[in-house]
Write a protein that holds these residues in place. Sequence first.
Motif, PDB file in Angstrom:
ATOM      1  N   UNK A   1       0.838  -1.199   0.000  1.00  0.00           N
ATOM      2  CA  UNK A   1       0.000   0.000   0.000  1.00  0.00           C
ATOM      3  C   UNK A   1       0.880   1.259   0.000  1.00  0.00           C
ATOM      4  N   UNK A   2       0.298   2.352  -0.391  1.00  0.00           N
ATOM      5  CA  UNK A   2       0.996   3.647  -0.384  1.00  0.00           C
ATOM      6  C   UNK A   2       0.067   4.658   0.278  1.00  0.00           C
TER       7      UNK A   2
ATOM      8  N   UNK B   1      -0.827   8.560   0.757  1.00  0.00           N
ATOM      9  CA  UNK B   1      -0.568   9.880   0.184  1.00  0.00           C
ATOM     10  C   UNK B   1      -0.159  10.833   1.306  1.00  0.00           C
ATOM     11  N   UNK B   2       0.779  11.737   1.006  1.00  0.00           N
ATOM     12  CA  UNK B   2       1.241  12.649   2.065  1.00  0.00           C
ATOM     13  C   UNK B   2       0.164  13.674   2.437  1.00  0.00           C
TER      14      UNK B   2
ATOM     15  N   UNK C   1       0.355  17.457  -0.658  1.00  0.00           N
ATOM     16  CA  UNK C   1       0.538  16.887  -1.998  1.00  0.00           C
ATOM     17  C   UNK C   1       1.396  17.799  -2.871  1.00  0.00           C
ATOM     18  N   UNK C   2       2.164  17.213  -3.779  1.00  0.00           N
ATOM     19  CA  UNK C   2       2.982  18.023  -4.690  1.00  0.00           C
ATOM     20  C   UNK C   2       2.162  19.053  -5.484  1.00  0.00           C
ATOM     21  N   UNK C   3       1.034  18.631  -6.038  1.00  0.00           N
ATOM     22  CA  UNK C   3       0.109  19.587  -6.680  1.00  0.00           C
ATOM     23  C   UNK C   3      -1.217  19.529  -5.922  1.00  0.00           C
ATOM     24  N   UNK C   4      -1.378  20.324  -4.880  1.00  0.00           N
ATOM     25  CA  UNK C   4      -2.529  20.152  -3.994  1.00  0.00           C
ATOM     26  C   UNK C   4      -3.856  20.559  -4.639  1.00  0.00           C
ATOM     27  N   UNK C   5      -4.914  20.001  -4.111  1.00  0.00           N
ATOM     28  CA  UNK C   5      -6.306  20.410  -4.414  1.00  0.00           C
ATOM     29  C   UNK C   5      -6.782  20.197  -5.842  1.00  0.00           C
TER      30      UNK C   5
ATOM     31  N   UNK D   1     -10.321  17.075  -4.124  1.00  0.00           N
ATOM     32  CA  UNK D   1     -10.417  17.326  -2.679  1.00  0.00           C
ATOM     33  C   UNK D   1     -10.287  16.027  -1.871  1.00  0.00           C
ATOM     34  N   UNK D   2      -9.791  16.189  -0.661  1.00  0.00           N
ATOM     35  CA  UNK D   2      -9.828  15.125   0.353  1.00  0.00           C
ATOM     36  C   UNK D   2      -8.977  13.892   0.049  1.00  0.00           C
ATOM     37  N   UNK D   3      -7.954  14.044  -0.768  1.00  0.00           N
ATOM     38  CA  UNK D   3      -7.078  12.895  -1.022  1.00  0.00           C
ATOM     39  C   UNK D   3      -5.983  12.767   0.051  1.00  0.00           C
TER      40      UNK D   3
ATOM     41  N   UNK E   1      -4.841   9.757   2.564  1.00  0.00           N
ATOM     42  CA  UNK E   1      -5.537   8.489   2.249  1.00  0.00           C
ATOM     43  C   UNK E   1      -4.553   7.492   1.629  1.00  0.00           C
TER      44      UNK E   1
ATOM     45  N   UNK F   1      -3.771   4.178  -1.041  1.00  0.00           N
ATOM     46  CA  UNK F   1      -4.246   3.633  -2.315  1.00  0.00           C
ATOM     47  C   UNK F   1      -5.371   2.621  -2.097  1.00  0.00           C
TER      48      UNK F   1
ATOM     49  N   UNK G   1      -8.620   4.245  -1.449  1.00  0.00           N
ATOM     50  CA  UNK G   1      -9.186   4.914  -2.627  1.00  0.00           C
ATOM     51  C   UNK G   1      -9.755   3.887  -3.615  1.00  0.00           C
TER      52      UNK G   1
END
Lengths: 440, 440
Positions: free
Chosen positions: B339-340, B342-343, B346-350, B353-355, B358, B360, B363
């Motif tokens: 599993x991974x 997410x930080x 995020x590198x490219x945020x928004x 939404x709401x990732x 969480x 993988x 999701x």
Amino acid sequence: MKKFIIDSIQAHVPKRFLLTYQKKLESYRKELASIIKSKSYEMLESSVYLPFDLNLIEDVSQLVKQKKHADLKYIILIGIGGANLGVKAIIEAFHGSCSFFKQKQIQFFFLDTINPQWCLSLIKFLQNKRSSEFLIIFTSSSGQTTEVVVNFESLSHALSKHFKNLFHRIIIITKKESPLFKKAQTNNIACLTIPSIIGDRFGIFSTIGILPLALAGFDVKNFQKGAQQAALNGIQNSIEENPPLLSAILTYFYYKQGISIHNTFLFDSNMESLGKWYRQLMAESLGKKQDLDKKNVRTGITPLVSMGTVDLHSMVQIYLAGPKDKFTNFVYLEKTQQDIKLPKKLPLPQLIEDLEGKTHEQIIKIILFSTMLAYKKQRLPFISIGLPDMSLESLGYYMQFRMLEIMYLAKLLNINAFDQPNVEDYKKEVRRMLKEGVIG
Amino acid sequence: MKKFIIDSIQAHVPKRFLLTYQKKLESYRKELASIIKSKSYEMLESSVYLPFDLNLIEDVSQLVKQKKHADLKYIILIGIGGANLGVKAIIEAFHGSCSFFKQKQIQFFFLDTINPQWCLSLIKFLQNKRSSEFLIIFTSSSGQTTEVVVNFESLSHALSKHFKNLFHRIIIITKKESPLFKKAQTNNIACLTIPSIIGDRFGIFSTIGILPLALAGFDVKNFQKGAQQAALNGIQNSIEENPPLLSAILTYFYYKQGISIHNTFLFDSNMESLGKWYRQLMAESLGKKQDLDKKNVRTGITPLVSMGTVDLHSMVQIYLAGPKDKFTNFVYLEKTQQDIKLPKKLPLPQLIEDLEGKTHEQIIKIILFSTMLAYKKQRLPFISIGLPDMSLESLGYYMQFRMLEIMYLAKLLNINAFDQPNVEDYKKEVRRMLKEGVIG
């Protein structure tokens, strides 16, 4: 270009039916012709103009010059559905599905669905490379497709620890209206756009397809050349000279008779992804709840992809003996890329008679013709489509031919080929669940 | 074993229907139970005994000891259809379809259809290895399947120039009656057999499946253990405790209503070949022109394989909006292998939404549940099947469950699940054309 052969004799569609629906499509055919001449992207069908667009090639070439270093070895394509299936189709057609043996050419890695195991392998593999050795292409029209955003964020988060200027090794392909376009500008990430009106599944001749192929060193002009030829044929008046028009009417004939499964039976194992590209093109374009008059119709032709000769040992029993609910398109190559001749003296002789001295290509053709003969004997309707060879020109022709065919089919079915309203059904739920954190 | 979860609520099949057909299958269920106890291979259904057969494991282990050197790196499996799909399903479930990154483990190469490009790559790759580094498994029940014979002859002809004792690096799996068995004896090639009555597509727990997996270092006893459990469940009286019986009756319910497409929608991208294994199992077993009373019926359920989440961007538009002609089985893993997360930043945020934060796995589950909810809203019938994890035990359970389900379904349809008479239609033509050298 050598000839692209469509044999429709075994479809057994009455001439009168063909002529009737050719007439019905007459004005649409003219409309398509005028779109090509208009040299602009204003209509839903404007993708037909893409292969003629010289500016597109120019934009792509400039970016390739800027980003492609001499030691580029790996391209990571983050995209899903129409955004990656076309490129995957071309790459695999040439190199096979696993390019394990071809370490000299540029290697493609496709990140489409979420698969943490695959994503971690890729991270681990890339973190010890030089940044000039790889490029990440992030394709998302809307910039809001969950899977690809998750993959992009995961990969770039992990790699940013190893590469200070990671954003320099990323190219974004998106629409100008998408939030992703703005992010690219703000973060100084190279970005190419696609015309607003073009949907991903009709976008293989846009930057979506042309950039990755050009980066990998393919002569994209040949790819365009094939597509131009298909488009010019696809606006011909004569049905015999217009393969997409012919194919659309044949498929419609069987659809009207309740035959709602369409089977593309590809006789080259490198063409499976090409089959899957067409599968999504047909399913998304023709699977519609409502027609253009807002009438509830629940229309749709379910596309199958079958692989010759593998599926002769998997599916052919039901094709030959089961319900007569399928219209089949055999797709084959007139000439394979390479060939092998069996020796006169086989290592284990006489397991099967008469193999000695034959070539692989001959044997594939014998199996193909035998399969078509078996279909004929069972009176199962089919056409065959022969690509002259596995070249960019042939593949460009085939893909443009299919896109035009689907446009004509949608017109016959009186539906909008260019939207996908019901995909939103689950996407809405995804957003809600992410917000509510239902799982976790 | 952890629980294998079948949720059939959304199939909406009346309790009365279930009970009626449970009763009709009562004597067949007992027959299957007695076959397991009989410890022999005399019935068409005798494959259910395979996972309990201790002699089989013994034979395989001995051959593995003899042929597997410490430096074995590559296994080339020459087989097509039932003879290789099961093994491919297991290997890919664990390692993904392209094991490019996993050079430490034993690498599988599958030679199924004729593809000269692929065959030449393989020859080139192997000719510089030591003979102890590879093993060629040639699987053909009849010994007379054109494609695999062509591949075997081509590969062994080319490699024999580089390896004097090439036949020592070959293992043949076939039936005792086949001409291939005799050739193996004469040429001193190691050979394992499969019971005469077992068809390839029910043969994954025979030497066809067990030998390649054991050679690759898999603990085949766990694979058998899962299958044993599925067989023991599959002969239970209570329908709630008998997944294959339940699943067969549900599928039959929709078939009787004219829903003749069966869609296995697998939510793990490593399970595509598992889907294809089941696709051939269903298509060949249930696609029959005549029933057991020799009545012309043209029965058959057309199996589809859909991949989550890829096909949400390819096929789901037609599934949700098109004709209601499909019964869907969602297949998912309760737990992914890796599993991974997410930080938080995020590198490219928004973009979505709401990732943040969480995983993988979360999701994927959100997307799966959202898809099922969309199906529910459109009143499309489905069941879901949750495998506890990606383990040999789970996969063994799943495959045995599916084979029993198909046996029950064939019984309900009053057809023979174990033959494939119409595949002969094209095979006859192939032999004739080879003889006449029609193409040349």
